[in-house]
Design a protein around this motif. Structure first.
Motif: not given
Length: 511
Positions: A41-48, A130-137, A139-146, A187-189
């Motif tokens: 949802f974060v890294a492949e936002a166009v698809f998912a 709550t553990r499974l969403v941690e990596p995505a949360i 990345a979404a908060r800290q940001g990732l290089p596109l 951050e909303g996601l």
């Protein structure tokens, strides 16, 4: 003897890394798949997106049978009058060609993603959500290089990402699309995922986010209501099982179309091989032509026979069962995971391209599945009410006689079925390793008679391919047009190996 490895293959390095993190933390394949989905949802936002849907093909360790979780989208229960609906075309720019998509709130079907994640979790998972969403949360908060690929996709659907001020704030701050290497943050996601993990799928039904979806639809011209969200159910289906040589292949059953068409292609090619011919490019092309014909006939031509004289009633009936469902074939990604015990998950996801409008301040768009050009073989915006939509998505699990298990799937619109068919043949008939099977050149035959193929075929094969259709298109290099097949393969004694398709900047990790 060392403990067998786990393996994950996915459409983005961070998606694979999220799944691998959970595997390393003691999660099983299904935990890892859920974490990968959330990261997509974060890294492949166009698809998912949480506003879309998908499928899980699941096989528990030690079992021969698999289960299919269908959490794909459904058409709304009621059409809203056309003069009240926000539904309009945009042009997606692929460079050499453009394609018309429809967006707006009136393009959104009922999402099933949240319910699908929790159905997966309840059935198979080991770690808390709550553990499974941690990596995505994180990345979404800290940001990732596109990534280069995601940045390219941003340019393709730029009109969607710039349609509303809320979408621009995420994808095109200041009105300029983010470029490769820019920091992408949502951050909303992140807050939505944290909230979802705590409150469960009901958050997206009649909880705060469900209420926001219904209110946005009511106020901005959509069809969706709370009744649509409350009525939605994840459906457990028996896979369509097919044999290819000594291997058992579990495929996505109707109302989705991809699995039945892959099964038809496998049967056609096996008959070809039984006649003493090798399964080469020409054989693959003729199998695609035959599949197109049976798809066009919707199973009415039950007299279509293979050389060995068998009537293809089962597959023709399966193809027929997909013909009346509204279709939604675009905007797909896939994750394959097999853990060290042999638990196997293949998850395919889609949000179409998104409808152009962010739900509240929750960081995601709903899908635009009702904006397909051929939703019901009619004009865009025409669809049958209250129906589970048909997809070409085909998460696939293959079990060989020696205990080897494979998970594979791909994005690629109507090329999904031909991409999976070719990689499966490479793995099972040509006995390629996973990297070679994914990298091998691909072809695709359209119903209109156009034969497209990548470089890498011999001159003789290219000549044979050109003879199959009315028009031939030789692509100069490997291209995302031909899908992005991500494969995980595992054997108890030999461990795991995986391949992420470079056509879509996929990645694989062995843990």
């Amino acid at each position: 003897m060392n403990k067998p490895q786990s393996v994950v293959a996915a459409g983005h390095a961070l998606t694979a890394e999220a799944a691998a993190e959970i595997l390393a933390d003691g999660g099983n394949a299904f935990d890892a798949a859920i974490a990968g989905v959330c990261m997509s949802f974060v890294a492949e936002a166009v698809f998912a997106s949480p506003g879309g849907g998908g499928f899980l093909m699941a096989r528990a360790a030690g079992q021969r049978d698999a289960r299919l979780f269908d959490f794909f989208v459904e058409t709304p229960l009621k059409h809203r009058s056309a003069d009240e609906v926000s539904f309009f075309p945009i042009q997606a720019d692929f460079g050499p060609a453009t394609q018309e998509f429809h967006i707006g709130l009136g393009s959104s079907a009922t999402p099933g993603m949240a319910q699908g994640l929790f159905a997966m979790h309840e059935a198979y998972a080991r770690l808390p959500m709550t553990r499974l969403v941690e990596p995505a949360i994180r990345a979404a908060r800290q940001g990732l290089p596109l990534s280069d690929f995601q940045a390219y996709l941003f340019t393709v659907i730029a009109p969607i990402l710039k349609e509303s001020a809320e979408a621009q704030a995420i994808f095109a701050p200041g009105g300029k699309l983010l470029k490769a290497g820019d920091t992408f943050r949502n951050e909303g996601l992140a807050e939505t995922l944290a909230w979802l993990a705590e409150d469960g799928a009901q958050l997206f039904v009649d909880g705060d986010i469900g209420q926001a979806i219904a209110a946005q639809s009511r106020d901005l011209g959509g069809h969706l209501t709370l009744d649509d969200l409350k009525r939605y159910e994840v459906r457990l289906r028996d896979p369509l099982f097919w044999r290819f040589g000594s291997a058992s292949v579990a495929l996505n059953p109707p109302p989705s179309a991809g699995g039945a068409l892959i099964a038809y292609g496998l049967s056609y090619l096996e008959a070809h091989a039984e006649r003493g011919s090798i399964i080469d490019a020409h054989a693959l092309g003729t199998a695609m032509i035959a599949s197109n014909q049976v798809r066009k006939s919707h199973g009415e031509q039950l007299g279509v026979r293979l050389a060995r004289g068998q009537l293809m009633q089962e597959i023709a009936a399966a193809v027929a069962a997909t013909s009346t469902a509204p279709r939604a074939y675009r905007g797909t990604t896939h994750i394959s995971v097999i853990d060290a015990d042999g638990n196997t998950a293949g998850v395919s996801l889609s949000n179409g391209e998104g409808n152009g409008f962010i739900v509240g301040d929750h960081g995601f768009m709903l899908n635009n599945m009702l904006g397909e050009e051929d939703v019901v073989d009619g004009a865009p915006g025409e669809w049958r009410e209250g129906a589970r939509m048909s997809s070409m998505m085909a998460p696939t699990i293959i079990l060989e006689a020696d205990g080897t298990v494979m998970a594979l799937g791909t994005g690629g619109s109507n090329r999904i079925r031909t991409a999976i068919l070719q990689v499966a043949v490479n793995l099972l008939a040509h006995r390629m390793d996973v990297d070679a099977a994914v990298l091998a050149p691909r072809l695709h035959v359209e119903r209109c008679g156009t034969v497209s193929f990548e470089p890498g075929f011999s001159e003789e094969e290219e000549a044979a391919l050109r003879s199959l259709g009315q028009e031939a298109k030789a692509w100069p290099e490997r291209n995302l047009f031909f899908g992005g097949v991500h494969v995980a393969r595992w054997h108890e004694g030999r461990g795991g190996e995986g391949a992420g398709d470079p056509r879509r900047q996929g990645g694989a990790i062995v843990v």
